[in-house]
Design a protein around this motif. Sequence first.
Motif, PDB file in Angstrom:
ATOM      1  N   GLY A  67      47.253  41.579  35.534  1.00 39.60           N
ATOM      2  CA  GLY A  67      47.782  40.285  35.938  1.00 39.60           C
ATOM      3  C   GLY A  67      46.767  39.270  36.412  1.00 39.60           C
ATOM      4  O   GLY A  67      47.120  38.356  37.173  1.00 39.60           O
ATOM      5  N   TRP A  68      45.510  39.382  35.968  1.00 36.28           N
ATOM      6  CA  TRP A  68      44.501  38.384  36.341  1.00 36.28           C
ATOM      7  C   TRP A  68      44.974  37.006  35.891  1.00 36.28           C
ATOM      8  O   TRP A  68      45.336  36.806  34.727  1.00 36.28           O
ATOM      9  CB  TRP A  68      43.176  38.728  35.673  1.00 36.28           C
ATOM     10  CG  TRP A  68      42.042  37.814  36.031  1.00 36.28           C
ATOM     11  CD1 TRP A  68      41.670  36.674  35.384  1.00 36.28           C
ATOM     12  CD2 TRP A  68      41.117  37.964  37.111  1.00 36.28           C
ATOM     13  NE1 TRP A  68      40.577  36.099  35.988  1.00 36.28           N
ATOM     14  CE2 TRP A  68      40.213  36.874  37.057  1.00 36.28           C
ATOM     15  CE3 TRP A  68      40.966  38.917  38.120  1.00 36.28           C
ATOM     16  CZ2 TRP A  68      39.176  36.719  37.967  1.00 36.28           C
ATOM     17  CZ3 TRP A  68      39.927  38.753  39.042  1.00 36.28           C
ATOM     18  CH2 TRP A  68      39.046  37.673  38.954  1.00 36.28           C
ATOM     19  N   SER A  69      44.974  36.033  36.800  1.00 36.33           N
ATOM     20  CA  SER A  69      45.569  34.730  36.492  1.00 36.33           C
ATOM     21  C   SER A  69      44.559  33.616  36.245  1.00 36.33           C
ATOM     22  O   SER A  69      44.911  32.576  35.684  1.00 36.33           O
ATOM     23  CB  SER A  69      46.515  34.308  37.616  1.00 36.33           C
ATOM     24  OG  SER A  69      45.820  34.232  38.861  1.00 36.33           O
ATOM     25  N   ALA A  70      43.301  33.806  36.657  1.00 36.17           N
ATOM     26  CA  ALA A  70      42.287  32.774  36.438  1.00 36.17           C
ATOM     27  C   ALA A  70      41.923  32.720  34.954  1.00 36.17           C
ATOM     28  O   ALA A  70      42.136  33.679  34.208  1.00 36.17           O
ATOM     29  CB  ALA A  70      41.052  33.061  37.286  1.00 36.17           C
ATOM     30  N   PRO A  71      41.357  31.592  34.491  1.00 41.42           N
ATOM     31  CA  PRO A  71      41.014  31.461  33.071  1.00 41.42           C
ATOM     32  C   PRO A  71      39.981  32.494  32.624  1.00 41.42           C
ATOM     33  O   PRO A  71      39.034  32.812  33.353  1.00 41.42           O
ATOM     34  CB  PRO A  71      40.437  30.047  32.982  1.00 41.42           C
ATOM     35  CG  PRO A  71      41.019  29.313  34.148  1.00 41.42           C
ATOM     36  CD  PRO A  71      41.140  30.333  35.236  1.00 41.42           C
ATOM     37  N   ALA A 105      48.510  32.724  28.640  1.00 39.50           N
ATOM     38  CA  ALA A 105      48.065  31.326  28.612  1.00 39.50           C
ATOM     39  C   ALA A 105      46.673  31.144  29.195  1.00 39.50           C
ATOM     40  O   ALA A 105      45.988  30.152  28.887  1.00 39.50           O
ATOM     41  CB  ALA A 105      49.064  30.461  29.369  1.00 39.50           C
ATOM     42  N   ASN A 106      46.231  32.078  30.022  1.00 40.87           N
ATOM     43  CA  ASN A 106      44.919  31.939  30.677  1.00 40.87           C
ATOM     44  C   ASN A 106      43.779  32.540  29.854  1.00 40.87           C
ATOM     45  O   ASN A 106      42.626  32.504  30.289  1.00 40.87           O
ATOM     46  CB  ASN A 106      44.934  32.591  32.066  1.00 40.87           C
ATOM     47  CG  ASN A 106      45.185  34.100  32.016  1.00 40.87           C
ATOM     48  OD1 ASN A 106      45.996  34.565  31.228  1.00 40.87           O
ATOM     49  ND2 ASN A 106      44.502  34.850  32.860  1.00 40.87           N
ATOM     50  N   PHE A 107      44.076  33.095  28.677  1.00 45.82           N
ATOM     51  CA  PHE A 107      43.038  33.729  27.857  1.00 45.82           C
ATOM     52  C   PHE A 107      42.754  32.893  26.614  1.00 45.82           C
ATOM     53  O   PHE A 107      43.665  32.554  25.854  1.00 45.82           O
ATOM     54  CB  PHE A 107      43.452  35.139  27.441  1.00 45.82           C
ATOM     55  CG  PHE A 107      42.470  35.807  26.507  1.00 45.82           C
ATOM     56  CD1 PHE A 107      41.148  35.995  26.884  1.00 45.82           C
ATOM     57  CD2 PHE A 107      42.872  36.227  25.242  1.00 45.82           C
ATOM     58  CE1 PHE A 107      40.245  36.593  26.011  1.00 45.82           C
ATOM     59  CE2 PHE A 107      41.981  36.828  24.372  1.00 45.82           C
ATOM     60  CZ  PHE A 107      40.655  37.016  24.757  1.00 45.82           C
ATOM     61  N   ARG A 108      41.473  32.573  26.412  1.00 47.50           N
ATOM     62  CA  ARG A 108      41.034  31.820  25.225  1.00 47.50           C
ATOM     63  C   ARG A 108      40.040  32.665  24.442  1.00 47.50           C
ATOM     64  O   ARG A 108      39.073  33.190  25.002  1.00 47.50           O
ATOM     65  CB  ARG A 108      40.382  30.497  25.650  1.00 47.50           C
ATOM     66  CG  ARG A 108      39.782  29.718  24.480  1.00 47.50           C
ATOM     67  CD  ARG A 108      39.361  28.317  24.870  1.00 47.50           C
ATOM     68  NE  ARG A 108      38.415  28.263  25.979  1.00 47.50           N
ATOM     69  CZ  ARG A 108      37.775  27.169  26.368  1.00 47.50           C
ATOM     70  NH1 ARG A 108      37.994  26.011  25.732  1.00 47.50           N
ATOM     71  NH2 ARG A 108      36.933  27.197  27.376  1.00 47.50           N
ATOM     72  N   PRO A 161      37.227  31.543  37.240  1.00 44.16           N
ATOM     73  CA  PRO A 161      37.219  31.720  35.785  1.00 44.16           C
ATOM     74  C   PRO A 161      36.104  32.649  35.316  1.00 44.16           C
ATOM     75  O   PRO A 161      35.023  32.702  35.919  1.00 44.16           O
ATOM     76  CB  PRO A 161      37.020  30.302  35.251  1.00 44.16           C
ATOM     77  CG  PRO A 161      36.385  29.546  36.372  1.00 44.16           C
ATOM     78  CD  PRO A 161      36.901  30.161  37.629  1.00 44.16           C
ATOM     79  N   LEU A 162      36.383  33.352  34.222  1.00 37.12           N
ATOM     80  CA  LEU A 162      35.447  34.314  33.655  1.00 37.12           C
ATOM     81  C   LEU A 162      35.076  33.903  32.239  1.00 37.12           C
ATOM     82  O   LEU A 162      35.944  33.533  31.442  1.00 37.12           O
ATOM     83  CB  LEU A 162      36.062  35.716  33.632  1.00 37.12           C
ATOM     84  CG  LEU A 162      36.614  36.257  34.953  1.00 37.12           C
ATOM     85  CD1 LEU A 162      37.278  37.611  34.727  1.00 37.12           C
ATOM     86  CD2 LEU A 162      35.496  36.367  35.980  1.00 37.12           C
ATOM     87  N   ARG A 196      35.555  41.322  40.640  1.00 35.04           N
ATOM     88  CA  ARG A 196      36.873  40.730  40.854  1.00 35.04           C
ATOM     89  C   ARG A 196      36.966  39.971  42.174  1.00 35.04           C
ATOM     90  O   ARG A 196      37.710  38.987  42.284  1.00 35.04           O
ATOM     91  CB  ARG A 196      37.939  41.824  40.820  1.00 35.04           C
ATOM     92  CG  ARG A 196      38.094  42.498  39.474  1.00 35.04           C
ATOM     93  CD  ARG A 196      38.939  43.759  39.603  1.00 35.04           C
ATOM     94  NE  ARG A 196      38.996  44.491  38.349  1.00 35.04           N
ATOM     95  CZ  ARG A 196      40.016  44.466  37.507  1.00 35.04           C
ATOM     96  NH1 ARG A 196      41.058  43.729  37.791  1.00 35.04           N
ATOM     97  NH2 ARG A 196      39.983  45.168  36.400  1.00 35.04           N
ATOM     98  N   SER A 197      36.240  40.435  43.192  1.00 36.46           N
ATOM     99  CA  SER A 197      36.359  39.816  44.512  1.00 36.46           C
ATOM    100  C   SER A 197      35.873  38.374  44.514  1.00 36.46           C
ATOM    101  O   SER A 197      36.223  37.603  45.412  1.00 36.46           O
ATOM    102  CB  SER A 197      35.570  40.626  45.540  1.00 36.46           C
ATOM    103  OG  SER A 197      34.184  40.635  45.226  1.00 36.46           O
TER     104      SER A 197
END
Length: 351
Positions: A231-235, A262-265, A207-208, A202-203
């Motif tokens: 609440g992870w906000s990156a894609p 919205a950040n999860f595909r 995007p992941l 996480r540090s």
Amino acid sequence: MGHELTIEPLGEVITVEDGQTILDACLRAGIWLPHACGHGLCGTCKVEVVEGAVDHAEASPFALMDFERAGGKTLACTARLLEDVVIEAEVDEDPDQRRIPVADYSATVASIADLTHDVKGIRLALDGAIAFQAGQYINLHIPTVAGTRAFSIANPPHEGTHVDLQIRRVPGGRGTAFVHDTLKVGDRVRFSGPYGRFFVRRSRGGPLLFLAGGTGVSSPRSMILDLLAEGWSAPITLIHGVRTERDLYDRDLFEELARRHANFRYVPALSAEPEGSGWGGARGFVHEVAEHLFEGRFEGQSAYLCGPPPMIEAAIGALMRGRLFEKHIFTERFLTASDGAEKKSPVFRGI
């Protein structure tokens, strides 16, 4: 009575019980040592005995050669202490890793569901609770086989009163045959855990990208549920590869997560779906679908790969061609008992 083991360069001292291996003692003390097969076959857990004597036990002569034994090397997964010992080990500490000692647990089978024609969803209700990091696994005791079988935890850590497993029937596998044919709701089971270093760094932020093959989606499922709950906000992108549509599961869950976040595909990918079947989604192997989605460029991603070795190797190649390199790629290979000491990529050090 046991003996004292000093682990350098940490300088930590733990007690190793008579008959207990160095690796088991370290893991139960919350000290991670590099390891893979756990049966003295692959050599990943090789350490140097600086002081004292050990019994190498069932270490393979190929994983631990005669000249290495003479030079003070041993395999932590098989070695037992004959006296107080000091070892030198490659302990790669990670700021995102929680120190959670391995322990033994008892549980009741709370539910069994058919996820597909050959995958069972098993929920184990624990007598107490388990602490773990999303992405880790347990070793389940199965009465029909010697030893244990490893299965990834599919639920997130905040659901620590139970453990969800997704277990595919392995052709000819006695362990998975027991789970599919004999195990029933209400049965009592035992397992140890948590194990593994497959967890989100996480540090690093950013995007992941999760690439999963078959039941290799269990770990990413836990990781993604955990990330989104916090609440992870990156894609976040998940590509789940199976052969045909009937092999696909948890589709409703991931599609609902994609609608809510919205950040999860979520991209299910089928590699052997018959033409004309009506499937309108992605076709091809996981790495091929990833290359198409990202147009062959993976810079800036942190990639987490979980599945059978051929999928892992192909995905590593694709990611590296797309300018993503070792320090940004983390792997968890799903091996069956028949896989033995599978060799890893000569250019990549898996986790």
